[in-house]
Write a protein that holds these residues in place. Structure first.
Motif, mmCIF file in Angstrom:
data_model
loop_
_atom_site.group_PDB
_atom_site.id
_atom_site.type_symbol
_atom_site.label_atom_id
_atom_site.label_comp_id
_atom_site.label_asym_id
_atom_site.label_seq_id
_atom_site.Cartn_x
_atom_site.Cartn_y
_atom_site.Cartn_z
ATOM 1 N N ALA A 5 0.864 -1.193 0.000
ATOM 2 C CA ALA A 5 0.000 0.000 0.000
ATOM 3 C C ALA A 5 0.889 1.228 0.000
ATOM 4 O O ALA A 5 1.874 1.300 0.724
ATOM 5 N N PHE A 6 0.537 2.173 -0.832
ATOM 6 C CA PHE A 6 1.261 3.435 -0.920
ATOM 7 C C PHE A 6 0.419 4.494 -0.225
ATOM 8 O O PHE A 6 -0.760 4.655 -0.533
ATOM 9 N N HIS A 7 1.018 5.216 0.695
ATOM 10 C CA HIS A 7 0.298 6.227 1.477
ATOM 11 C C HIS A 7 0.520 7.610 0.863
ATOM 12 O O HIS A 7 1.653 8.062 0.757
ATOM 13 N N HIS A 8 -0.572 8.244 0.477
ATOM 14 C CA HIS A 8 -0.516 9.563 -0.157
ATOM 15 C C HIS A 8 -1.318 10.558 0.687
ATOM 16 O O HIS A 8 -2.543 10.464 0.767
ATOM 17 N N PRO A 9 -0.636 11.512 1.343
ATOM 18 C CA PRO A 9 -1.370 12.503 2.133
ATOM 19 C C PRO A 9 -2.177 13.428 1.224
ATOM 20 O O PRO A 9 -1.762 13.740 0.114
ATOM 21 N N ILE A 10 -3.332 13.829 1.714
ATOM 22 C CA ILE A 10 -4.241 14.690 0.946
ATOM 23 C C ILE A 10 -4.411 16.002 1.690
ATOM 24 O O ILE A 10 -4.698 16.014 2.883
ATOM 25 N N GLY A 11 -4.253 17.080 0.966
ATOM 26 C CA GLY A 11 -4.507 18.403 1.532
ATOM 27 C C GLY A 11 -5.875 18.883 1.071
ATOM 28 O O GLY A 11 -6.156 18.908 -0.121
ATOM 29 N N ILE A 12 -6.723 19.215 2.000
ATOM 30 C CA ILE A 12 -8.064 19.697 1.668
ATOM 31 C C ILE A 12 -8.024 21.220 1.564
ATOM 32 O O ILE A 12 -7.554 21.903 2.480
ATOM 33 N N GLN A 13 -8.495 21.722 0.448
ATOM 34 C CA GLN A 13 -8.508 23.160 0.184
ATOM 35 C C GLN A 13 -9.919 23.721 0.410
ATOM 36 O O GLN A 13 -10.906 22.991 0.271
ATOM 37 N N LYS A 14 -9.996 24.987 0.709
ATOM 38 C CA LYS A 14 -11.300 25.636 0.907
ATOM 39 C C LYS A 14 -12.181 25.476 -0.335
ATOM 40 O O LYS A 14 -13.389 25.269 -0.230
ATOM 41 N N ALA A 15 -11.565 25.519 -1.530
ATOM 42 C CA ALA A 15 -12.322 25.369 -2.784
ATOM 43 C C ALA A 15 -12.899 23.966 -2.965
ATOM 44 O O ALA A 15 -13.791 23.761 -3.788
ATOM 45 N N ASP A 16 -12.431 22.985 -2.177
ATOM 46 C CA ASP A 16 -12.943 21.607 -2.250
ATOM 47 C C ASP A 16 -14.299 21.462 -1.564
ATOM 48 O O ASP A 16 -14.991 20.467 -1.761
ATOM 49 N N ILE A 17 -14.670 22.443 -0.745
ATOM 50 C CA ILE A 17 -15.885 22.358 0.067
ATOM 51 C C ILE A 17 -17.078 22.871 -0.743
ATOM 52 O O ILE A 17 -17.023 23.913 -1.377
ATOM 53 N N ASP A 18 -18.155 22.101 -0.705
ATOM 54 C CA ASP A 18 -19.360 22.470 -1.462
ATOM 55 C C ASP A 18 -20.367 23.221 -0.591
ATOM 56 O O ASP A 18 -20.102 23.530 0.570
ATOM 57 N N HIS A 19 -21.527 23.487 -1.153
ATOM 58 C CA HIS A 19 -22.571 24.252 -0.471
ATOM 59 C C HIS A 19 -23.137 23.540 0.763
ATOM 60 O O HIS A 19 -23.812 24.155 1.573
ATOM 61 N N MET A 20 -22.833 22.251 0.914
ATOM 62 C CA MET A 20 -23.318 21.507 2.083
ATOM 63 C C MET A 20 -22.281 21.470 3.203
ATOM 64 O O MET A 20 -22.518 20.876 4.248
#
Length: 133
Positions: A5-20
């Motif tokens: 398994a390869f571990h890839h960290p994910i950065g969540i950006q403000k633009a990733d967030i939807d109206h919910m």
């Protein structure tokens, strides 16, 4: 040595967030693409990385839980098998030990110059998939 398994960290950006108020479902596709390509570039020999490109053919996403801006998320990528120019991956996106999404995807390996499907050399495949020769 094959890395299961390869571990890839994910950065969540403000633009990733939807109206919910959570990460939009379409963002998961970008995460999977980034994770699989990162896996390839870290595990394959540099000359194979330079000679090949990847294009996604199919993604099947099972969403388990919503993801939010301040979550710490990682994608675990597993190469399941290689068949001709196609590679089959499972990507599990997690917040801690909690699975928030599971993605089955099929990718096509392309020759970087001709952009036509290309089979990977057996020694390259063996770096990703246990038992593949």
């Amino acid at each position: 040595m094959v890395q299961r398994a390869f571990h890839h960290p994910i950065g969540i950006q403000k633009a990733d967030i939807d109206h919910m108020g959570h990460v939009n479902n379409s963002v998961y596709l970008k995460w999977v693409q980034d994770a699989v390509v990162d896996y390839w570039s870290k595990v394959a020999p540099p000359e194979a990385v330079a000679r090949h490109l990847w294009v996604a053919l199919k993604h099947e996403i099972s969403y388990r839980r919503p993801t939010f801006l301040d979550d710490v998320v990682v994608a675990d990528v597993i190469a399941d098998r290689v068949q001709g120019a196609r590679a089959f991956f499972t990507t599990v996106i997690k917040r801690g030990e909690e699975t928030i999404a599971e993605v089955k995807s099929v990718w096509c390996c392309l020759d970087a110059v001709s952009q036509k499907p290309a089979r990977l050399a057996k020694d390259v495949v063996s770096r990703f998939v246990p038992g593949e020769r």
